[in-house]
Design an enzyme around this catalytic site. Structure first.
Site, PDB file in Angstrom:
ATOM      1  N   ASN A 126     -10.083   0.060  -0.407  1.00 54.29           N
ATOM      2  CA  ASN A 126      -8.626   0.120  -0.345  1.00 54.29           C
ATOM      3  C   ASN A 126      -8.063  -0.458  -1.644  1.00 54.29           C
ATOM      4  O   ASN A 126      -8.142  -1.662  -1.876  1.00 54.29           O
ATOM      5  CB  ASN A 126      -8.150  -0.681   0.874  1.00 54.29           C
ATOM      6  CG  ASN A 126      -6.645  -0.624   1.058  1.00 54.29           C
ATOM      7  OD1 ASN A 126      -5.915  -0.209   0.159  1.00 54.29           O
ATOM      8  ND2 ASN A 126      -6.184  -1.060   2.212  1.00 54.29           N
ATOM      9  N   CYS A 160       0.814  -1.223   0.000  1.00 52.71           N
ATOM     10  CA  CYS A 160       0.000   0.000   0.000  1.00 52.71           C
ATOM     11  C   CYS A 160       0.847   1.272   0.000  1.00 52.71           C
ATOM     12  O   CYS A 160       0.358   2.345  -0.342  1.00 52.71           O
ATOM     13  CB  CYS A 160      -0.953  -0.002   1.191  1.00 52.71           C
ATOM     14  SG  CYS A 160      -2.118  -1.368   1.112  1.00 52.71           S
ATOM     15  N   HIS A 175      -3.234   7.550   1.698  1.00 53.35           N
ATOM     16  CA  HIS A 175      -3.649   6.202   1.282  1.00 53.35           C
ATOM     17  C   HIS A 175      -5.040   5.951   1.855  1.00 53.35           C
ATOM     18  O   HIS A 175      -5.310   6.287   3.008  1.00 53.35           O
ATOM     19  CB  HIS A 175      -2.651   5.176   1.808  1.00 53.35           C
ATOM     20  CG  HIS A 175      -3.116   3.764   1.640  1.00 53.35           C
ATOM     21  ND1 HIS A 175      -3.636   3.291   0.452  1.00 53.35           N
ATOM     22  CD2 HIS A 175      -3.161   2.720   2.523  1.00 53.35           C
ATOM     23  CE1 HIS A 175      -3.967   2.016   0.608  1.00 53.35           C
ATOM     24  NE2 HIS A 175      -3.694   1.654   1.847  1.00 53.35           N
TER      25      HIS A 175
END
Ligand code: UT7
Length: 323
Positions: free
Chosen positions: A280, A114, A250
């Protein structure tokens, strides 16, 4: 003279299929209410049969090039941040290079889960600052729907697919925070936490594997590490929280986004939030948020941005840039 890596184009691609939380209620002991309350997610996009990590990356890159008024022939290097490459090798970036019809320059993937896009930006910045490349396409593209264990309610409701891309170009700056472009970066990792978030497949198993996550343990690390890396990058850039126009974080969990903003003393009306629409999307989440934030009219030329991300490894980092 300071060479700055300046964003001259941005674009994104989202697969057509939108999956609302309610879909998961049909097969799992979960609810729209739980998913919204714990993560902030309402919908996510899932790749269709014709979509792959590289095809979505090509679409996002094409949009970014059009936004910049450039063609693939103008590009020196492609960096793709992904943890869901089409194949173990070659890199997604070389597939994107072929997909764009680009036969010169070089292309490689960055794998920091990520945090991948932040790592990719730092690499692009280094290539530009050292004079090795003048124009670099930096892409985040992920098909996490293809590494989900659909029986694991603790993970499969959280992730989505998509791609975002930036074109970065070398421009002369003055060396002050007033310059456009990347002003500072900060990267960190700590492999002692590798078991908190991983995929249980690869060359050791001969399988692709599925994502495994101790979500609440990752959560425990997130806010503190994100606020700290953002502060380090801001210090290096010579800017303060008051100077920041937008945090573009993020997009893993609205509670992490809110907690980090609070710790940074920045109000939520200065945070670009897309987690409700995309879930996500790992390394794609920041470039997606940058592209959507520009489309919404939030991010404008000259704005001071802080991006920050944390993910498997653990790996985390932040980039300060003036749009
Ligand atoms: O992007 C890479 C980095 N990843 C992240 O940043 C993710 C970080 N973690 C998170 O976002 C959150 O930890 C989650 C959203 C994954 C979970 O939220 P939480 O508040 O930390 O919940 P929890 O894991 O502590 O679970 C609370 C309860 C558990 O039940 P018990 O043990 O209290 O009875 C879980 O089994 O919620 C249960 N649960 C669910 N219930 C309904 C877990 N998943 C679900 C679900 N629906 N989908």
């Amino acid at each position: 003279m300071t060479l700055r890596a300046v964003v001259t184009g941005v674009g994104h691609y989202l697969p057509e299929r939108v999956v609302p939380n309610a879909e998961f209620e049909k097969t799992l002991d979960t609810s729209d209410e739980w998913i919204r309350a714990r993560s902030g997610i309402e919908n996510r996009h899932f790749a269709g049969e014709g979509d792959s990590t590289s095809s979505m990356a090509v679409a996002a890159a094409t949009a970014a090039l059009a936004d910049a008024g450039r063609t693939a022939q103008d590009v020196d290097a492609i960096i793709v941040a992904t943890s869901t490459a089409d194949l173990t090798f070659p890199s997604s970036a070389t597939m994107v290079q072929a997909g764009l019809g680009m036969t010169t320059g070089f292309a490689f993937d960055v794998q920091a889960v990520c945090a991948g896009f932040v790592y990719a930006l730092a690499n692009a910045n280094a290539l530009i600052a050292s004079g090795q490349a003048k124009r670099v396409l930096v892409i985040g593209s992920e098909t996490f729907s293809r590494i989900m264990d659909w029986t694991d309610r603790g993970t499969c409701v959280l992730f989505g697919d998509g791609a975002g891309a930036l074109l970065l170009e070398a421009q002369e700056g003055t060396g002050t925070p007033a310059d456009r472009g990347i002003l500072a970066t900060d990267l960190n990792s700590d492999g002692r936490h590798k078991d908190l978030l991983y995929v249980d497949g690869g060359s050791s198993t001969g399988t692709t594997g599925y994502l495994r996550m101790q979500g609440n343990q990752v959560f425990r690390h997130a806010v503190e590490k994100l606020a700290a890396t953002a502060q380090t990058a801001m210090d290096r850039a010579g800017v303060t929280a008051e100077d920041v126009d937008w945090i573009v974080p993020h997009q893993a969990n609205i509670r992490i986004i809110q907690g980090t903003a609070k710790k940074m003393n920045i109000s939520m009306d200065r945070v670009v939030v897309t987690v409700q629409d995309h879930g996500n999307t790992s390394a794609a989440s920041i470039p997606l948020a940058l592209s959507v934030g520009k489309q919404r009219g939030q991010i404008k030329q000259g704005d001071l941005l802080v991006t920050e991300a944390i993910g498997g490894g653990l790996a985390w980092g932040a980039v300060v840039l003036r749009w």
